[in-house]
Design a protein around this motif. Structure first.
Motif, PDB file in Angstrom:
ATOM      1  N   ASP A 247      46.704  46.661  54.819  1.00  0.00           N
ATOM      2  CA  ASP A 247      47.146  46.647  56.533  1.00  0.00           C
ATOM      3  C   ASP A 247      47.823  47.461  57.451  1.00  0.00           C
ATOM      4  OD1 ASP A 247      47.436  45.408  58.887  1.00  0.00           O
ATOM      5  OD2 ASP A 247      49.945  44.463  58.219  1.00  0.00           O
ATOM      6  N   GLY A 248      47.016  49.120  58.313  1.00  0.00           N
ATOM      7  CA  GLY A 248      47.524  49.684  58.398  1.00  0.00           C
ATOM      8  C   GLY A 248      47.127  50.658  57.686  1.00  0.00           C
ATOM      9  N   ASP A 249      48.132  51.400  56.845  1.00  0.00           N
ATOM     10  CA  ASP A 249      48.516  52.162  56.065  1.00  0.00           C
ATOM     11  C   ASP A 249      49.182  52.182  54.640  1.00  0.00           C
ATOM     12  OD1 ASP A 249      47.343  54.331  57.915  1.00  0.00           O
ATOM     13  OD2 ASP A 249      49.221  55.064  58.522  1.00  0.00           O
ATOM     14  N   VAL A 250      49.421  50.826  54.772  1.00  0.00           N
ATOM     15  CA  VAL A 250      49.784  49.698  53.786  1.00  0.00           C
ATOM     16  C   VAL A 250      49.091  49.155  52.979  1.00  0.00           C
ATOM     17  CG1 VAL A 250      51.963  48.518  53.136  1.00  0.00           C
ATOM     18  CG2 VAL A 250      52.119  49.734  54.960  1.00  0.00           C
ATOM     19  N   VAL A 251      48.896  49.803  51.852  1.00  0.00           N
ATOM     20  CA  VAL A 251      48.327  49.170  51.077  1.00  0.00           C
ATOM     21  C   VAL A 251      48.818  48.301  49.679  1.00  0.00           C
ATOM     22  CG1 VAL A 251      46.012  49.366  49.384  1.00  0.00           C
ATOM     23  CG2 VAL A 251      46.012  50.114  51.200  1.00  0.00           C
ATOM     24  N   ARG A 252      48.665  46.623  49.124  1.00  0.00           N
ATOM     25  CA  ARG A 252      48.477  46.139  48.377  1.00  0.00           C
ATOM     26  C   ARG A 252      48.262  46.204  47.205  1.00  0.00           C
ATOM     27  NH1 ARG A 252      52.473  44.296  52.813  1.00  0.00           N
ATOM     28  NH2 ARG A 252      53.841  45.055  52.570  1.00  0.00           N
ATOM     29  N   GLY A 253      48.327  45.640  46.213  1.00  0.00           N
ATOM     30  CA  GLY A 253      47.436  45.118  45.277  1.00  0.00           C
ATOM     31  C   GLY A 253      47.330  44.507  43.509  1.00  0.00           C
ATOM     32  N   GLU A 254      47.341  44.131  43.456  1.00  0.00           N
ATOM     33  CA  GLU A 254      47.251  43.986  41.647  1.00  0.00           C
ATOM     34  C   GLU A 254      45.588  44.093  40.887  1.00  0.00           C
ATOM     35  OE1 GLU A 254      49.256  39.607  38.620  1.00  0.00           O
ATOM     36  OE2 GLU A 254      49.811  40.762  40.429  1.00  0.00           O
ATOM     37  N   TYR A 255      45.965  44.775  39.977  1.00  0.00           N
ATOM     38  CA  TYR A 255      44.895  43.919  39.240  1.00  0.00           C
ATOM     39  C   TYR A 255      44.981  43.981  37.022  1.00  0.00           C
ATOM     40  CZ  TYR A 255      45.147  49.122  37.526  1.00  0.00           C
ATOM     41  OH  TYR A 255      45.399  50.657  36.675  1.00  0.00           O
ATOM     42  N   SER A 256      44.502  43.686  36.669  1.00  0.00           N
ATOM     43  CA  SER A 256      44.764  43.394  35.355  1.00  0.00           C
ATOM     44  C   SER A 256      43.724  43.282  34.630  1.00  0.00           C
ATOM     45  CB  SER A 256      45.338  41.513  35.437  1.00  0.00           C
ATOM     46  OG  SER A 256      43.933  40.802  35.422  1.00  0.00           O
ATOM     47  N   LEU A 257      43.720  43.765  33.009  1.00  0.00           N
ATOM     48  CA  LEU A 257      42.205  43.711  32.100  1.00  0.00           C
ATOM     49  C   LEU A 257      42.989  43.420  30.897  1.00  0.00           C
ATOM     50  CD1 LEU A 257      42.550  46.911  31.287  1.00  0.00           C
ATOM     51  CD2 LEU A 257      42.348  47.027  33.681  1.00  0.00           C
TER      52      LEU A 257
ATOM     53  N   GLY B  91      33.394  39.037  26.304  1.00  0.00           N
ATOM     54  CA  GLY B  91      35.278  38.591  26.289  1.00  0.00           C
ATOM     55  C   GLY B  91      35.107  39.885  27.489  1.00  0.00           C
ATOM     56  N   ASP B  92      34.591  40.063  28.006  1.00  0.00           N
ATOM     57  CA  ASP B  92      35.104  40.839  29.505  1.00  0.00           C
ATOM     58  C   ASP B  92      36.014  40.633  30.622  1.00  0.00           C
ATOM     59  OD1 ASP B  92      35.840  43.191  30.891  1.00  0.00           O
ATOM     60  OD2 ASP B  92      33.190  43.278  31.850  1.00  0.00           O
ATOM     61  N   SER B  93      37.360  40.389  30.911  1.00  0.00           N
ATOM     62  CA  SER B  93      37.923  40.099  31.114  1.00  0.00           C
ATOM     63  C   SER B  93      38.953  40.582  32.069  1.00  0.00           C
ATOM     64  CB  SER B  93      39.150  38.940  29.778  1.00  0.00           C
ATOM     65  OG  SER B  93      40.641  37.933  31.102  1.00  0.00           O
ATOM     66  N   LYS B  94      38.646  40.788  33.698  1.00  0.00           N
ATOM     67  CA  LYS B  94      38.996  41.494  34.416  1.00  0.00           C
ATOM     68  C   LYS B  94      39.118  41.041  36.368  1.00  0.00           C
ATOM     69  CE  LYS B  94      35.142  44.279  34.914  1.00  0.00           C
ATOM     70  NZ  LYS B  94      34.793  45.865  34.378  1.00  0.00           N
ATOM     71  N   SER B  95      40.067  41.498  36.252  1.00  0.00           N
ATOM     72  CA  SER B  95      40.551  40.547  38.264  1.00  0.00           C
ATOM     73  C   SER B  95      41.078  41.613  38.953  1.00  0.00           C
ATOM     74  CB  SER B  95      41.481  39.629  38.285  1.00  0.00           C
ATOM     75  OG  SER B  95      42.212  39.878  37.397  1.00  0.00           O
ATOM     76  N   GLN B  96      41.210  41.880  40.318  1.00  0.00           N
ATOM     77  CA  GLN B  96      41.966  42.557  41.092  1.00  0.00           C
ATOM     78  C   GLN B  96      42.119  41.798  42.620  1.00  0.00           C
ATOM     79  OE1 GLN B  96      40.056  46.497  41.735  1.00  0.00           O
ATOM     80  NE2 GLN B  96      42.127  47.097  42.790  1.00  0.00           N
ATOM     81  N   VAL B  97      42.802  42.099  42.855  1.00  0.00           N
ATOM     82  CA  VAL B  97      43.726  41.684  44.567  1.00  0.00           C
ATOM     83  C   VAL B  97      43.933  42.798  45.337  1.00  0.00           C
ATOM     84  CG1 VAL B  97      44.548  39.845  45.656  1.00  0.00           C
ATOM     85  CG2 VAL B  97      43.358  39.425  43.446  1.00  0.00           C
TER      86      VAL B  97
ATOM     87  N   LYS C  80      40.813  42.205  53.005  1.00  0.00           N
ATOM     88  CA  LYS C  80      40.950  41.576  52.376  1.00  0.00           C
ATOM     89  C   LYS C  80      39.863  42.117  50.719  1.00  0.00           C
ATOM     90  CE  LYS C  80      44.766  38.979  54.011  1.00  0.00           C
ATOM     91  NZ  LYS C  80      45.324  37.647  54.330  1.00  0.00           N
ATOM     92  N   PHE C  81      39.914  41.808  49.791  1.00  0.00           N
ATOM     93  CA  PHE C  81      39.446  41.832  48.676  1.00  0.00           C
ATOM     94  C   PHE C  81      39.494  41.230  47.810  1.00  0.00           C
ATOM     95  CE2 PHE C  81      39.692  45.760  47.804  1.00  0.00           C
ATOM     96  CZ  PHE C  81      40.113  45.970  45.933  1.00  0.00           C
ATOM     97  N   ALA C  82      39.528  40.440  46.762  1.00  0.00           N
ATOM     98  CA  ALA C  82      39.462  39.790  45.319  1.00  0.00           C
ATOM     99  C   ALA C  82      38.091  39.828  44.220  1.00  0.00           C
ATOM    100  CB  ALA C  82      39.792  38.846  45.192  1.00  0.00           C
ATOM    101  N   TYR C  83      38.738  40.147  43.031  1.00  0.00           N
ATOM    102  CA  TYR C  83      37.631  39.077  42.378  1.00  0.00           C
ATOM    103  C   TYR C  83      37.759  38.947  40.904  1.00  0.00           C
ATOM    104  CZ  TYR C  83      37.820  44.386  39.839  1.00  0.00           C
ATOM    105  OH  TYR C  83      38.669  45.154  39.419  1.00  0.00           O
TER     106      TYR C  83
END
Length: 144
Positions: free
Chosen positions: A83-93, A73-79, A62-65
């Motif tokens: 879990d095994g072969d399954v990856v879930r995430g979200e990012y914004s910019l 004015g830089d604005s971004k994030s990611q989570v 698990k990671f996030a920034y």
């Protein structure tokens, strides 16, 4: 000619000794070989791979920034999480056109990679107020 023959033999000796990797050579067309040319036999050596002792059959992370830089004015994030072969995430910019892009994604062996992209306007449109028309009176004209 003797120098070319000597260089060829040195190259063959180096390849046979394992100093140079033996590589397969492919040609687009047949190559004619003179009768007096030496025949070179290429032997492929087995590749020995070191076993990875730290192999994880069910990797997890698990990671996030989050970056919010008011100066640039830089604005971004990611989570993201795996879990095994399954990856879930979200990012914004923030896109150059003033929209915030939000991407939610998943990846698994059955469905592959899938993403849902949403965009939100960050700056509200300027509200234009209706202005009452202004009546202009003509200035008097004086003649001499």
């Amino acid at each position: 000619m003797a120098f070319k023959f000597l260089a060829l033999l040195a190259l063959v000796a180096a390849a046979s000794a394992g100093v140079l990797p033996a590589a397969q050579v492919y040609h687009a067309a047949p190559v004619s070989v003179p009768v007096a040319a030496a025949v070179v036999k290429t032997v492929a050596h087995p590749v020995l791979a070191k076993a990875d002792e730290e192999y994880d059959p069910h990797p997890q992370y698990k990671f996030a920034y989050d970056v919010q830089d008011s100066l640039s004015g830089d604005s971004k994030s990611q989570v993201e999480e795996r879990d095994g072969d399954v990856v879930r995430g979200e990012y914004s910019l923030i896109d150059a056109d003033g929209f915030k892009r939000i991407v939610q994604y998943t990846s698994d062996p059955v469905n592959g990679f899938n993403a849902v992209v949403n965009r939100e306007r960050l700056v509200a449109k300027a509200i234009v107020k209706a202005v009452a028309p202004v009546a202009y009176a003509a200035a008097p004209v004086y003649h001499h």
